[in-house]
Structures are given as structure tokens and as C-alpha cells.
Design a protein around this motif. Sequence first.
Motif, PDB file in Angstrom:
ATOM      1  N   PRO A   3     -11.276   9.834  -4.391  1.00 31.82           N
ATOM      2  CA  PRO A   3     -10.929  10.682  -3.253  1.00 31.82           C
ATOM      3  C   PRO A   3     -11.343  10.046  -1.913  1.00 31.82           C
ATOM      4  N   VAL A   4     -10.400   9.889  -1.035  1.00 33.04           N
ATOM      5  CA  VAL A   4     -10.634   9.313   0.295  1.00 33.04           C
ATOM      6  C   VAL A   4     -10.065  10.275   1.327  1.00 33.04           C
ATOM      7  N   ASP A   5     -10.738  10.396   2.432  1.00 34.73           N
ATOM      8  CA  ASP A   5     -10.368  11.376   3.453  1.00 34.73           C
ATOM      9  C   ASP A   5      -9.175  10.884   4.259  1.00 34.73           C
ATOM     10  N   THR A   6      -7.985  11.063   3.710  1.00 33.42           N
ATOM     11  CA  THR A   6      -6.732  10.624   4.318  1.00 33.42           C
ATOM     12  C   THR A   6      -5.741  11.781   4.360  1.00 33.42           C
ATOM     13  N   PRO A   7      -4.656  11.637   5.127  1.00 33.88           N
ATOM     14  CA  PRO A   7      -3.613  12.666   5.104  1.00 33.88           C
ATOM     15  C   PRO A   7      -3.037  12.891   3.717  1.00 33.88           C
ATOM     16  N   ARG A  18     -11.265  20.542  -2.069  1.00 28.04           N
ATOM     17  CA  ARG A  18     -12.109  19.491  -1.500  1.00 28.04           C
ATOM     18  C   ARG A  18     -13.533  19.583  -2.044  1.00 28.04           C
ATOM     19  N   ARG A  19     -14.070  20.789  -2.075  1.00 32.54           N
ATOM     20  CA  ARG A  19     -15.424  20.968  -2.596  1.00 32.54           C
ATOM     21  C   ARG A  19     -15.494  20.582  -4.078  1.00 32.54           C
ATOM     22  N   ARG A  20     -14.412  20.883  -4.816  1.00 31.80           N
ATOM     23  CA  ARG A  20     -14.385  20.549  -6.237  1.00 31.80           C
ATOM     24  C   ARG A  20     -14.379  19.039  -6.442  1.00 31.80           C
ATOM     25  N   PHE A  21     -13.568  18.335  -5.672  1.00 25.23           N
ATOM     26  CA  PHE A  21     -13.548  16.880  -5.772  1.00 25.23           C
ATOM     27  C   PHE A  21     -14.905  16.286  -5.418  1.00 25.23           C
ATOM     28  N   ILE A  22     -15.492  16.782  -4.347  1.00 34.40           N
ATOM     29  CA  ILE A  22     -16.783  16.256  -3.906  1.00 34.40           C
ATOM     30  C   ILE A  22     -17.858  16.511  -4.965  1.00 34.40           C
ATOM     31  N   ALA A  23     -17.815  17.692  -5.577  1.00 36.06           N
ATOM     32  CA  ALA A  23     -18.813  18.018  -6.609  1.00 36.06           C
ATOM     33  C   ALA A  23     -18.725  17.069  -7.798  1.00 36.06           C
ATOM     34  N   GLY A  24     -17.538  16.511  -8.051  1.00 40.83           N
ATOM     35  CA  GLY A  24     -17.368  15.603  -9.170  1.00 40.83           C
ATOM     36  C   GLY A  24     -17.593  14.142  -8.825  1.00 40.83           C
ATOM     37  N   THR A  25     -18.023  13.874  -7.604  1.00 45.61           N
ATOM     38  CA  THR A  25     -18.248  12.506  -7.143  1.00 45.61           C
ATOM     39  C   THR A  25     -19.742  12.252  -7.012  1.00 45.61           C
ATOM     40  N   GLU A  62      -4.707  18.373  -1.633  1.00 48.07           N
ATOM     41  CA  GLU A  62      -5.520  19.595  -1.661  1.00 48.07           C
ATOM     42  C   GLU A  62      -4.648  20.829  -1.447  1.00 48.07           C
ATOM     43  N   HIS A  63      -3.704  20.721  -0.509  1.00 47.38           N
ATOM     44  CA  HIS A  63      -2.831  21.864  -0.219  1.00 47.38           C
ATOM     45  C   HIS A  63      -1.831  22.111  -1.344  1.00 47.38           C
ATOM     46  N   LEU A  64      -1.356  21.047  -1.986  1.00 40.15           N
ATOM     47  CA  LEU A  64      -0.426  21.221  -3.098  1.00 40.15           C
ATOM     48  C   LEU A  64      -1.102  21.886  -4.289  1.00 40.15           C
ATOM     49  N   VAL A  65      -2.346  21.497  -4.570  1.00 44.10           N
ATOM     50  CA  VAL A  65      -3.062  22.058  -5.710  1.00 44.10           C
ATOM     51  C   VAL A  65      -3.443  23.505  -5.459  1.00 44.10           C
ATOM     52  N   ASN A  66      -3.881  23.804  -4.240  1.00 47.29           N
ATOM     53  CA  ASN A  66      -4.394  25.142  -3.948  1.00 47.29           C
ATOM     54  C   ASN A  66      -4.015  25.533  -2.519  1.00 47.29           C
ATOM     55  N   PRO A  67      -2.766  25.922  -2.305  1.00 47.85           N
ATOM     56  CA  PRO A  67      -2.322  26.230  -0.940  1.00 47.85           C
ATOM     57  C   PRO A  67      -3.087  27.386  -0.310  1.00 47.85           C
ATOM     58  N   ASN A  78       0.774  -1.235   0.000  1.00 45.17           N
ATOM     59  CA  ASN A  78       0.000   0.000   0.000  1.00 45.17           C
ATOM     60  C   ASN A  78       0.809   1.289   0.000  1.00 45.17           C
ATOM     61  N   ALA A  79       2.049   1.264   0.448  1.00 52.12           N
ATOM     62  CA  ALA A  79       2.794   2.510   0.639  1.00 52.12           C
ATOM     63  C   ALA A  79       2.857   3.320  -0.651  1.00 52.12           C
ATOM     64  N   GLY A  80       2.612   4.629  -0.542  1.00 55.97           N
ATOM     65  CA  GLY A  80       2.655   5.492  -1.714  1.00 55.97           C
ATOM     66  C   GLY A  80       2.705   6.955  -1.328  1.00 55.97           C
ATOM     67  N   VAL A  81       3.024   7.789  -2.300  1.00 55.93           N
ATOM     68  CA  VAL A  81       3.071   9.238  -2.096  1.00 55.93           C
ATOM     69  C   VAL A  81       2.244   9.913  -3.180  1.00 55.93           C
ATOM     70  N   GLU A  82       1.912  11.194  -2.957  1.00 53.22           N
ATOM     71  CA  GLU A  82       0.925  11.860  -3.813  1.00 53.22           C
ATOM     72  C   GLU A  82       1.500  12.496  -5.073  1.00 53.22           C
ATOM     73  N   GLY A  83       2.788  12.748  -5.139  1.00 56.00           N
ATOM     74  CA  GLY A  83       3.354  13.394  -6.315  1.00 56.00           C
ATOM     75  C   GLY A  83       3.347  14.906  -6.210  1.00 56.00           C
ATOM     76  N   ALA A  84       3.801  15.568  -7.267  1.00 58.52           N
ATOM     77  CA  ALA A  84       4.112  16.994  -7.187  1.00 58.52           C
ATOM     78  C   ALA A  84       2.988  17.918  -7.627  1.00 58.52           C
ATOM     79  N   HIS A  85       1.996  17.422  -8.375  1.00 60.72           N
ATOM     80  CA  HIS A  85       0.915  18.270  -8.911  1.00 60.72           C
ATOM     81  C   HIS A  85       1.477  19.409  -9.775  1.00 60.72           C
ATOM     82  N   THR A  86       2.341  19.050 -10.708  1.00 60.95           N
ATOM     83  CA  THR A  86       2.854  20.014 -11.673  1.00 60.95           C
ATOM     84  C   THR A  86       2.691  19.435 -13.068  1.00 60.95           C
TER      85      THR A  86
END
Length: 278
Positions: free
Chosen positions: A209-213, A231-238, A219-224, A111-119
Motif C-alpha cells: 500500500p502506497v499513498d497514491t491516487p 485505509r485503517r485496515r490496510f495500515i493495521a496489516g502492515t 479504498e473507495h471502490l472497496v468501501n464507498p 509503470n502505467a497501470g490501473v487498479e481493477g474492479a474489486h469484484t
Amino acid sequence: MSQPAHASPHTTTDDTTIGEPALHGRAAIVTGAGSGLGRATALALRAAGADVLAVDVDGDAARRTAAQSPDTAGAGRADAFAADVTDPAQVDAYVARVQEVFGTPTLFFNNAGVEGAHTTLADTTLESWFSVVNVNLHGVFLGLRAVLPVMAAAGGGAIVNTGSLLSLKGAPARADYVATKHAVLGLTRVAAAEGAAAGVRVNCICPGPVDTPLMSRSEHLVNPDDPQFERRRFIAGTPLGRYGTPQEIAHLVRFLLSPGVDYLTGAAVSVDGGITAV
């Protein structure tokens, strides 16, 4: 040390003693167990009776997971191990540790993984690219390479790799993450084909999208300046209108690792609130 005999790793629930949890006596490894999906799944497997080695690069976080006991009769035991999944020697060490403490692992949440850079692809640095590839791809590969032969020698077992919704589709500014999660699904299918004759099942979960760290960091990387907007944008698309919970994903992983689904291998199991349905 000598270990108690374990239940056959690929028999149905008919061989489970009445009153025993479904995974009683099984030894399990969970990587990325320090938080999020890993922690929730470690607890879910223990609640089902498995003895779990909680592995994380953050040893303190792994120990906190191991110390958190599920409120369930017949819960399995836990041990913690600090390991960097990108280091072959440390991967071999966590496999040796579970064998020493609990016996041969027949359950593995890779399971171990990281989120990446969002660039954008053009703006992704080589340092960032290799950092994500090392964890999300090489870490999964090294885990499979170390665990598959052990399970095969034991007569079988079950593995779940953590992919993503982005194992199945692309997304802008996610080149590193998308590439690695597509590769995880490819590795899953190779491992399933190679392990089948030895009774080893390998499947891939593809969470949305899952509510995890990890999601919070994304969310912070995309829009600090306004991560709640993301978060609202992801939820709206679900279609289900919310994030998933770690516990919901953990229940799925526990099911995929359990006896009774012995005909399921090589699958990409979407758990995304309906995103891929629309």
C-alpha cells in the motif's frame, strides 16, 4: 536532431565526473507519469540528472509533471507526451519522441497501470477484465517490446516494471489485478533473460500500500461508504504501521536504474512495509 553523447548505460559510478549527478546525460521514459509513483519517479530521475520523457494518457497531467522542476543542482530536463500505452502506435510514438528530444533511452520506468474492479472473479465483467488486462499487461508488454531493441542497439540500459505485492500472492475480489501483476513479474523475468547478453537489466518492483491516487481509488471502490476504514485496515496489516510514500518508491526505482547495481536483473523487489515478511 543531433544529440550529445551519452554515458555508457552499464558502467559503474566510477565513470561519473565528480560533481555530476549519477544519471547525468541519460535519457529516460516514465509511463503513468501524471501522478503517484510515475510523477515521483520522474522527479527523482531528473534530480539525479536524467532527461525524462513523462508519458501519460492524460496529457495535461504529464505536462504538469514535466513542469514541476526538482530543487536540485544539475537536474535533468523534461518533456511531456500524451499516449495510451495499450496502443502499439502510440507506444512507438513515445519511444520516437524521447529519441527526438533527448536521445536514445537507456532508462525506462514501465509503470502505467490501473487498479481493477474489486469484484469477485464470478462477478468480473468481460469489459472490466479486458480493460485492466489491456493497461496492466498489454501496456507493459508493448513498452518492453518497443524499448528493449532500442536499448540493446545502444549497448544496454535498465528497465523497472511496476508489479505489486499482488505479483507475489493472491487476494479475493482482485482476479484482474492479481492476474495482470503476476504476469508483469513473468514478463520481467523473460525480458531480463533476453536482454542480459545486450547489457539490458530488467527488474520488477512489488509495492504494498502506497499513498497514491490509485490507492485512494481502491479504498473507495472497496468501501464507498467508509474508505477511511479500508485505509485503517490496510495500515493495521502492515508491520511498519503506515502507507509508503511515492517518494520512497521513487528512490528505489532510481537505485534500480542506476549504475553500480549491474548484477541485479530479473528480480522481484518487495517494498511493502514488511507485509510479505509475516
